[in-house]
Motif scaffolding. Structure first.
Motif, PDB file in Angstrom:
ATOM      1  N   HIS A  52       0.823  -1.213   0.000  1.00 34.65           N
ATOM      2  CA  HIS A  52       0.000   0.000   0.000  1.00 34.65           C
ATOM      3  C   HIS A  52       0.858   1.265   0.000  1.00 34.65           C
ATOM      4  CE1 HIS A  52       1.214  -0.623   4.093  1.00 34.65           C
ATOM      5  NE2 HIS A  52       0.571   0.434   4.555  1.00 34.65           N
ATOM      6  N   MET A  53       2.114   1.140   0.386  1.00 36.39           N
ATOM      7  CA  MET A  53       2.995   2.307   0.391  1.00 36.39           C
ATOM      8  C   MET A  53       3.221   2.806  -1.029  1.00 36.39           C
ATOM      9  SD  MET A  53       3.865   2.734   3.650  1.00 36.39           S
ATOM     10  CE  MET A  53       5.440   3.578   3.752  1.00 36.39           C
ATOM     11  N   ALA A  54       3.266   4.120  -1.195  1.00 41.79           N
ATOM     12  CA  ALA A  54       3.459   4.692  -2.528  1.00 41.79           C
ATOM     13  C   ALA A  54       4.879   4.458  -3.012  1.00 41.79           C
ATOM     14  CB  ALA A  54       3.159   6.183  -2.503  1.00 41.79           C
ATOM     15  N   GLN A  55       5.008   4.020  -4.252  1.00 46.18           N
ATOM     16  CA  GLN A  55       6.310   3.859  -4.903  1.00 46.18           C
ATOM     17  C   GLN A  55       6.323   4.779  -6.121  1.00 46.18           C
ATOM     18  OE1 GLN A  55       8.258  -0.043  -5.037  1.00 46.18           O
ATOM     19  NE2 GLN A  55       6.368  -0.976  -4.297  1.00 46.18           N
ATOM     20  N   ILE A  56       7.104   5.827  -6.036  1.00 48.17           N
ATOM     21  CA  ILE A  56       7.130   6.863  -7.075  1.00 48.17           C
ATOM     22  C   ILE A  56       8.531   6.939  -7.670  1.00 48.17           C
ATOM     23  CG2 ILE A  56       6.781   9.314  -7.571  1.00 48.17           C
ATOM     24  CD1 ILE A  56       4.875   9.354  -5.113  1.00 48.17           C
ATOM     25  N   GLU A  57       8.594   6.722  -8.968  1.00 49.12           N
ATOM     26  CA  GLU A  57       9.877   6.760  -9.680  1.00 49.12           C
ATOM     27  C   GLU A  57      10.141   8.183 -10.175  1.00 49.12           C
ATOM     28  OE1 GLU A  57      10.915   5.462 -14.086  1.00 49.12           O
ATOM     29  OE2 GLU A  57      10.561   3.705 -12.807  1.00 49.12           O
ATOM     30  N   VAL A  58      11.342   8.682  -9.914  1.00 47.10           N
ATOM     31  CA  VAL A  58      11.768  10.005 -10.391  1.00 47.10           C
ATOM     32  C   VAL A  58      13.041   9.798 -11.200  1.00 47.10           C
ATOM     33  CG1 VAL A  58      12.424  12.348  -9.728  1.00 47.10           C
ATOM     34  CG2 VAL A  58      10.769  11.079  -8.328  1.00 47.10           C
ATOM     35  N   HIS A  59      12.986  10.122 -12.480  1.00 45.87           N
ATOM     36  CA  HIS A  59      14.140   9.852 -13.333  1.00 45.87           C
ATOM     37  C   HIS A  59      14.361  11.003 -14.306  1.00 45.87           C
ATOM     38  CE1 HIS A  59      10.702   8.440 -15.771  1.00 45.87           C
ATOM     39  NE2 HIS A  59      11.422   8.882 -16.787  1.00 45.87           N
ATOM     40  N   GLY A  60      15.574  11.070 -14.843  1.00 49.10           N
ATOM     41  CA  GLY A  60      15.907  12.095 -15.819  1.00 49.10           C
ATOM     42  C   GLY A  60      17.192  12.805 -15.459  1.00 49.10           C
ATOM     43  N   PRO A  61      17.742  13.569 -16.409  1.00 49.57           N
ATOM     44  CA  PRO A  61      19.035  14.219 -16.184  1.00 49.57           C
ATOM     45  C   PRO A  61      19.047  15.228 -15.031  1.00 49.57           C
ATOM     46  CG  PRO A  61      17.993  15.017 -18.212  1.00 49.57           C
ATOM     47  CD  PRO A  61      17.208  13.832 -17.758  1.00 49.57           C
ATOM     48  N   GLN A  62      17.853  15.737 -14.645  1.00 51.11           N
ATOM     49  CA  GLN A  62      17.798  16.693 -13.531  1.00 51.11           C
ATOM     50  C   GLN A  62      16.958  16.153 -12.371  1.00 51.11           C
ATOM     51  OE1 GLN A  62      16.442  20.310 -15.572  1.00 51.11           O
ATOM     52  NE2 GLN A  62      18.548  21.084 -15.480  1.00 51.11           N
ATOM     53  N   ALA A  63      16.907  14.831 -12.270  1.00 53.56           N
ATOM     54  CA  ALA A  63      16.113  14.222 -11.200  1.00 53.56           C
ATOM     55  C   ALA A  63      16.626  14.628  -9.818  1.00 53.56           C
ATOM     56  CB  ALA A  63      16.118  12.708 -11.345  1.00 53.56           C
ATOM     57  N   ALA A  64      17.936  14.644  -9.645  1.00 49.51           N
ATOM     58  CA  ALA A  64      18.508  14.994  -8.348  1.00 49.51           C
ATOM     59  C   ALA A  64      18.185  16.434  -7.978  1.00 49.51           C
ATOM     60  CB  ALA A  64      20.022  14.782  -8.369  1.00 49.51           C
ATOM     61  N   GLN A  65      18.308  17.339  -8.950  1.00 50.31           N
ATOM     62  CA  GLN A  65      18.008  18.752  -8.685  1.00 50.31           C
ATOM     63  C   GLN A  65      16.526  18.947  -8.381  1.00 50.31           C
ATOM     64  OE1 GLN A  65      19.871  17.427 -11.148  1.00 50.31           O
ATOM     65  NE2 GLN A  65      21.142  19.003 -12.160  1.00 50.31           N
ATOM     66  N   ALA A  66      15.675  18.193  -9.065  1.00 48.28           N
ATOM     67  CA  ALA A  66      14.238  18.312  -8.836  1.00 48.28           C
ATOM     68  C   ALA A  66      13.875  17.884  -7.418  1.00 48.28           C
ATOM     69  CB  ALA A  66      13.479  17.465  -9.859  1.00 48.28           C
ATOM     70  N   LEU A  67      14.459  16.783  -6.967  1.00 47.79           N
ATOM     71  CA  LEU A  67      14.173  16.320  -5.608  1.00 47.79           C
ATOM     72  C   LEU A  67      14.772  17.256  -4.565  1.00 47.79           C
ATOM     73  CD1 LEU A  67      14.619  12.478  -6.111  1.00 47.79           C
ATOM     74  CD2 LEU A  67      12.496  13.670  -5.523  1.00 47.79           C
ATOM     75  N   ASP A  68      15.936  17.818  -4.866  1.00 47.54           N
ATOM     76  CA  ASP A  68      16.529  18.802  -3.953  1.00 47.54           C
ATOM     77  C   ASP A  68      15.601  19.998  -3.758  1.00 47.54           C
ATOM     78  OD1 ASP A  68      18.779  17.378  -3.408  1.00 47.54           O
ATOM     79  OD2 ASP A  68      20.167  18.677  -4.498  1.00 47.54           O
ATOM     80  N   ALA A  69      14.931  20.402  -4.827  1.00 44.48           N
ATOM     81  CA  ALA A  69      14.035  21.556  -4.762  1.00 44.48           C
ATOM     82  C   ALA A  69      12.730  21.231  -4.041  1.00 44.48           C
ATOM     83  CB  ALA A  69      13.724  22.057  -6.178  1.00 44.48           C
ATOM     84  N   ALA A  70      12.413  19.946  -3.952  1.00 43.05           N
ATOM     85  CA  ALA A  70      11.133  19.528  -3.382  1.00 43.05           C
ATOM     86  C   ALA A  70      11.209  19.119  -1.923  1.00 43.05           C
ATOM     87  CB  ALA A  70      10.555  18.375  -4.205  1.00 43.05           C
ATOM     88  N   LEU A  71      12.379  18.634  -1.480  1.00 46.00           N
ATOM     89  CA  LEU A  71      12.495  18.004  -0.169  1.00 46.00           C
ATOM     90  C   LEU A  71      13.440  18.773   0.748  1.00 46.00           C
ATOM     91  CD1 LEU A  71      12.872  14.340  -1.499  1.00 46.00           C
ATOM     92  CD2 LEU A  71      10.777  15.468  -0.726  1.00 46.00           C
ATOM     93  N   ILE A  72      13.337  18.518   2.046  1.00 46.94           N
ATOM     94  CA  ILE A  72      14.139  19.285   3.003  1.00 46.94           C
ATOM     95  C   ILE A  72      15.586  18.818   3.080  1.00 46.94           C
ATOM     96  CG2 ILE A  72      12.099  19.813   4.389  1.00 46.94           C
ATOM     97  CD1 ILE A  72      13.081  17.784   6.458  1.00 46.94           C
TER      98      ILE A  72
END
Length: 362
Positions: A52-72
């Protein structure tokens, strides 16, 4: 809203599990008994369906930067194969969810979020990554997540894989085969024990589950439900979203300052930076008691006759044999401070302690 079922639903029903609704999913609450399942994990190993836990894939050349902008937390600092516990917060710093981010490769990540917050996390990641070259895909319903937790977990799992589990550190992952099934294997968990979480294709879930049960039969491995998972995580002092963590609570209010990396821009950074040197509005405080009366969520906590907060989670600890509780108070209290909890109209003494309440033997 349509109720969802995990790929293991039919297997659980056939095993006689008591099923319950949890965050819109039909999930096993227990298979045999809460205490038996709790003790199995503490002394042998238990198997949990976490699909039931959400599994969300984040991929691409700027995936790391995108997650940095979204998370603490700066997940871009992770090396491939490593994971980090972090949080998604509002612009005001309130916690929207706590989650684990796995860096699989340089440009591929897996985000595991709470089931109740799946839509929120998916929506916010999408919105916050709009300026980046990134793809975000919800894999929840096409994947399964199974946890094997307990002191015998490594031995049981080793019999089903050629992977060297001694090389797999805590909060690390690797792609391997288990019982001939491709899985993402991580040394993570929510029980306070050594253990593993296995993400696999939904179509392989039943075979993987049965293989783990069969391999663990002689070791005393049994299927476990959500009830024992909750008591195990509380003994380990781990917070639960909706209890200890809410959108009205910041990471600072629960002692999670170490997760906040303020040396970069992210949603909520300004609000958290402004509060970094200010006193916390709330304090997550652990209590332990005597006797057999458990302090449950919502029960008020008093100091010298004045209410100073309330219990967020509480049980009679199956392992320790006495009541334990996490509380949200308006002040921090020194260890050994005596307080009173109103347990159904009965003033019940409890004492401030530290977490984890239970620590596994080394």
């Amino acid at each position: 809203m349509t109720e969802l079922s995990t790929p293991l639903h039919t297997t659980h029903v056939a095993a006689g599990a008591v099923m319950t609704d949890f965050a819109g999913w039909q999930m096993p609450l227990r298979f045999t008994g809460d205490r038996a399942e709790h003790e199995a994990v503490r002394t042998r190993a238990g198997l949990f369906d976490l699909s039931h836990m959400a599994q969300i894939e984040v991929h691409g050349p700027q995936a790391a930067q995108a997650l940095d902008a979204a998370l603490i937390s700066a997940v871009s600092r992770l090396t491939p194969g490593r994971a980090r516990y972090t949080m998604l917060v509002t612009a005001d710093g309130g916690i929207l969810d706590d989650l684990i981010v796995y860096r699989l490769t340089e440009d591929e990540f897996l985000v595991i979020a709470n089931a109740a917050n799946r839509d929120t996390v998916l929506d916010q990641l999408t919105v916050r990554s709009a300026a980046h070259q990134v793809g975000i895909v919800d894999r929840t319903t096409t994947r399964a997540l199974i946890a094997l937790q307990g002191p015998r977990a490594a031995a049981v799992l080793s019999s089903l894989t050629d992977a060297d589990l001694t090389e797999l550190r805590y909060y690390a992952s690797m792609s391997v085969e288990v019982a001939g099934i491709p899985v993402l294997l991580a040394r993570t968990g929510y029980t306070g024990e050594d253990g593993f979480e296995l993400s696999a294709s939904a179509v392989s879930a039943v075979d993987l589950w049965q293989s783990l049960l069969d391999a663990g039969q002689d070791a005393g491995v049994i299927a476990c439900g959500l009830a024992s998972r909750d008591s195990l995580r509380l003994e380990a002092g781990m917070p639960l979203y909706g209890n200890e963590l809410t959108s009205q609570i910041t990471p600072y209010d629960v002692g999670m300052n170490r997760l906040v990396h303020l040396d970069r821009e992210f949603v909520g950074q300004e609000a958290l930076a402004a509060r970094a040197d200010q006193p916390a509005r709330h304090h997550l405080v652990a209590l332990q008691g005597a006797g057999r009366r458990a302090a449950r969520a919502g029960y008020p906590v008093y100091l010298s006759g004045q209410q100073i907060g309330e219990v967020t989670s509480g049980i009679l600890s199956p392992t320790l044999g006495y009541p334990i509780a996490l509380t949200r108070l308006d002040r921090q209290l020194p260890a050994e401070t005596d307080v009173t909890v109103d347990v159904r109209g009965t003033p019940t003494p409890m004492t401030v302690t530290s977490t984890p309440f239970y620590r596994r033997p080394q």
